[in-house]
Design an enzyme around this catalytic site. Structure first.
Site, PDB file in Angstrom:
ATOM      1  N   HIS A 245       2.277  -3.919  25.832  1.00 34.80           N
ATOM      2  CA  HIS A 245       1.051  -3.477  25.148  1.00 34.80           C
ATOM      3  C   HIS A 245       0.292  -4.692  24.587  1.00 34.80           C
ATOM      4  CE1 HIS A 245       1.752   0.893  25.140  1.00 34.80           C
ATOM      5  NE2 HIS A 245       3.011   0.546  25.177  1.00 34.80           N
TER       6      HIS A 245
ATOM      7  N   GLU B 181      -2.606  -4.891  23.584  1.00 43.37           N
ATOM      8  CA  GLU B 181      -3.556  -4.524  22.522  1.00 43.37           C
ATOM      9  C   GLU B 181      -3.021  -4.822  21.121  1.00 43.37           C
ATOM     10  OE1 GLU B 181      -1.931  -2.441  24.454  1.00 43.37           O
ATOM     11  OE2 GLU B 181      -1.526  -0.484  23.552  1.00 43.37           O
TER      12      GLU B 181
ATOM     13  N   GLU C 168       0.843  -1.195   0.000  1.00 45.20           N
ATOM     14  CA  GLU C 168       0.000   0.000   0.000  1.00 45.20           C
ATOM     15  C   GLU C 168       0.883   1.250   0.000  1.00 45.20           C
ATOM     16  OE1 GLU C 168      -2.479   0.241   3.510  1.00 45.20           O
ATOM     17  OE2 GLU C 168      -2.929   2.337   3.095  1.00 45.20           O
TER      18      GLU C 168
ATOM     19  N   LYS D   2     -16.722  11.939 -11.901  1.00 47.11           N
ATOM     20  CA  LYS D   2     -15.636  12.809 -12.390  1.00 47.11           C
ATOM     21  C   LYS D   2     -14.390  12.791 -11.502  1.00 47.11           C
ATOM     22  CE  LYS D   2     -16.068  15.478 -15.781  1.00 47.11           C
ATOM     23  NZ  LYS D   2     -16.165  14.873 -17.123  1.00 47.11           N
TER      24      LYS D   2
ATOM     25  N   CYS E 242       1.299  -0.128  30.326  1.00 52.96           N
ATOM     26  CA  CYS E 242       2.582   0.555  30.211  1.00 52.96           C
ATOM     27  C   CYS E 242       2.632   1.771  31.139  1.00 52.96           C
ATOM     28  CB  CYS E 242       2.848   0.908  28.749  1.00 52.96           C
ATOM     29  SG  CYS E 242       4.593   1.084  28.405  1.00 52.96           S
TER      30      CYS E 242
ATOM     31  N   GLY F  13       0.241   3.367  32.186  1.00 53.87           N
ATOM     32  CA  GLY F  13      -0.872   3.134  33.114  1.00 53.87           C
ATOM     33  C   GLY F  13      -0.445   2.255  34.278  1.00 53.87           C
TER      34      GLY F  13
HETATM   35  N1  GLN Z   1       6.580   6.913  29.097  1.00 53.15           N
HETATM   36  C1  GLN Z   1       6.744   5.601  29.630  1.00 53.15           C
HETATM   37  C2  GLN Z   1       8.096   5.012  29.288  1.00 53.15           C
HETATM   38  O1  GLN Z   1       8.717   5.412  28.342  1.00 53.15           O
HETATM   39  C3  GLN Z   1       5.622   4.698  29.169  1.00 53.15           C
HETATM   40  C4  GLN Z   1       5.605   4.476  27.701  1.00 53.15           C
HETATM   41  C5  GLN Z   1       4.313   3.860  27.209  1.00 53.15           C
HETATM   42  O2  GLN Z   1       3.296   3.952  27.888  1.00 53.15           O
HETATM   43  N2  GLN Z   1       4.321   3.293  26.029  1.00 53.15           N
HETATM   44  O3  GLN Z   1       8.525   4.109  29.950  1.00 53.15           O
END
Ligand code: GLN
Length: 538
Positions: free
Chosen positions: A513, A515, A139, A188, A380, A382
């Site tokens: 992560h 997700e 792509e 068009k 992360c 969080g």
């Molecule tokens: N800022 C944090 C770090 O660098 C967390 C990074 C994130 O949440 N992807 O460790």
């Protein structure tokens, strides 16, 4: 040699080139073919890693640690084929490679030019790291006519000329607007877009027309005639109710059939669309609604947490519920508003993030979820903020913080610049911001009989990381004595990967992560479990 399908876009951006490419890839894969998806981005950043989510949406991370365009996330979610570093390239990367080679004298005194040197490098990328794939779908970001995308279009023109039409196919995605005032569908803009493409040497073989309503035969004939494409290769794509309908819709429009016909191939087996039908049905018709709050800095931007939004929906699919995401801006979140803002919320999610802005609001919200037994997932940043909250309010370390935010805090999260990858110490650096984080797949060992162990049903997992800071393991015993367990650790036991709270229905923080690895047809266990707990909350 693999067959190459090049996908360009015209008229306007955001027509869904990524989704179309991903759907086509799914259809070809499910008919027995081996497929690979690649993205060429015309901007000058070497990769999107340093770009603000406001600029470019989420940065998607691959197993091998590349920070890539979010379209690669679509590709993975639809095909379940893991992308690699070699699947995403930008103008910035191409130029930086070419200039590096020039500085080393690699061009033997020649004048270095866009044609052939830049285009040659693009062609190398297109073919690199391809082994036994039947199809490579490439792509090109942006829209035809952009100055930036010219070298890419030129490169695919040359590529097709060199490898022949039997190995290359051009798909052009355009917009076919409906004008309310004249009650008409307009072809068009498509004609102009194709004209633009042809003026730089590319004649599309298939045109996908994005439209709000079905395109009548007359208009399709017009497109076929003016754009020089057989009528059967004018494929319409009408807005779908959910993205999970896209593979079904493209199958009904025979996109895959026309592609196979073009290459004189037959399906090796019948494509299976039942899973997509099943999940479309759940997403559209599930009765129960579960409200999940996401508190972050970029919540107002649609694509900033793309994989996360998707993973939550997948968690909903696994539990037969509709997930309603309540987006709360962390910057302006006041302490006294938290109770009201989280009133109808069944689960709280604090996503990844960088920098100080908005952190206090997040920390207060985590405290609220911890004390009120609201299911909480910290990803992360969080998780790091959950550690800070717990240290401040349960361990009584009032100045607890992260050195990312405050050099002089009591560092429960400290900068670690060295870590292990496959037995090798990788040295991080503070000099460059791009590509210097702990990136990609890393292993975590899960503690027996912990919540996380029950959720994954595994004792060791591998998840994708993207961060620079680590929770300081020195304080582990203090946290555990108060009930916050470090239930996942790096194999050398140095880096906390997962934390969970005892005596709470569902309170988990992960340094990685999850997700990025959730798929609509295979929801991630952590999200399924989080949504299940939230569904049971109220
Ligand atoms: N800022 C944090 C770090 O660098 C967390 C990074 C994130 O949440 N992807 O460790």
């Amino acid at each position: 040699m693999a067959r190459y399908i090049f996908v360009t876009g015209g008229v306007v951006s955001s027509l869904g080139k990524g989704l179309s490419s991903a759907s086509l890839a799914y259809l070809l894969k499910s008919q027995g073919y081996k497929v690979r998806l690649r993205k060429m981005d015309p901007y000058l950043n070497v990769d999107p890693g340093t770009m603000s989510p406001f600029q470019h949406g989420e940065v998607f991370v691959t197993d091998d640690g590349a920070e890539t365009d979010l379209d690669l996330g679509h590709y993975e979610r639809f095909t379940n084929i893991s992308s690699k570093q070699s699947d995403n390239i930008t103008t910035g990367r191409i130029y930086s490679d070419v200039i590096k080679k020039e500085r080393k004298g690699g061009y033997l005194g020649k004048t270095v030019q866009v044609i052939p040197h830049i285009t040659n490098r693009i062609k190398e990328f297109i073919k690199k790291d391809i082994t036994n794939e039947d199809f490579v779908i490439c792509e090109i970001g942006g829209t035809v006519g952009d100055i930036e995308s010219l070298p890419f279009v030129e490169a695919i023109r040359q590529f097709s000329n060199e490898h022949g039409k039997s190995k290359t196919l051009f798909i052009h995605l355009t917009f076919v607007p409906f004008l309310k005032s004249s009650d008409e569908i307009k072809t068009k803009p498509t004609q102009h877009s194709v004209k633009e493409l042809r003026s730089i040497g590319v004649q599309p073989d298939i045109i996908i027309c994005r439209s709000q309503q079905s395109i009548p035969l007359d208009q399709r004939r017009k497109i076929s005639l003016f754009c020089n494409v057989p009528i059967d290769n004018v494929i319409e794509t009408v807005d779908v109710r959910t993205i999970y309908e896209a593979p079904i819709s493209f199958y009904n429009q025979k996109l895959d059939k026309q592609v196979l016909k073009y290459f004189k191939l037959k399906p090796k087996k019948r494509p299976d669309l039942t899973p997509w039908k099943k999940i479309t049905n759940i997403v559209l018709n599930a009765k129960k609604l579960v409200n999940i709050a996401i508190i972050g800095k970029y919540v107002n931007l649609k694509d900033a947490y793309k994989s996360l939004d998707e993973a939550l929906v997948h968690g909903g699919i696994a539990n037969n519920v509709k997930v309603n995401i309540v987006r709360i801006e962390s910057d302006s979140l006041k302490n006294n508003e938290i109770k009201t803002k989280l009133k109808n919320v069944s689960g709280l999610l604090i996503p990844g993030g960088f920098g100080k802005r908005g952190t206090e609001g997040k920390i207060s919200a985590i405290k609220f979820a911890r004390e009120n037994k609201i299911p909480f997932l910290g990803i992360c940043f969080g998780m790091q903020m959950a550690i800070v909250e717990f240290a401040r309010n349960r361990l009584n370390i009032k100045k607890a913080g992260s050195t990312e935010l405050e050099r002089k805090c009591y560092p429960v999260i400290g900068l670690i610049n060295e870590w292990d990858k496959d037995g090798k110490i990788i040295k991080g650096t503070n000099k460059d911001l791009g590509g210097t984080m702990r990136l990609g797949l890393y292993e975590a060992k899960l503690r027996n009989n912990s919540a996380i162990n029950r959720i994954y049903k595994l004792s060791s997992i591998k998840e994708r990381h993207r961060h620079r800071y680590e929770v300081n393991n020195k304080f582990k015993d203090q946290f555990e004595n108060k009930g916050l367990i470090f239930s996942g650790m790096s194999p050398d036991n140095k880096l906390p990967e997962i934390i969970e709270l005892k005596n709470h229905p569902w309170f988990i923080g992960v340094q990685f992560h999850p997700e990025f690895k959730s798929r609509p047809l295979a929801p991630h266990p952590l999200f399924s479990s989080f949504i299940k707990a939230s569904k049971n909350h109220k």
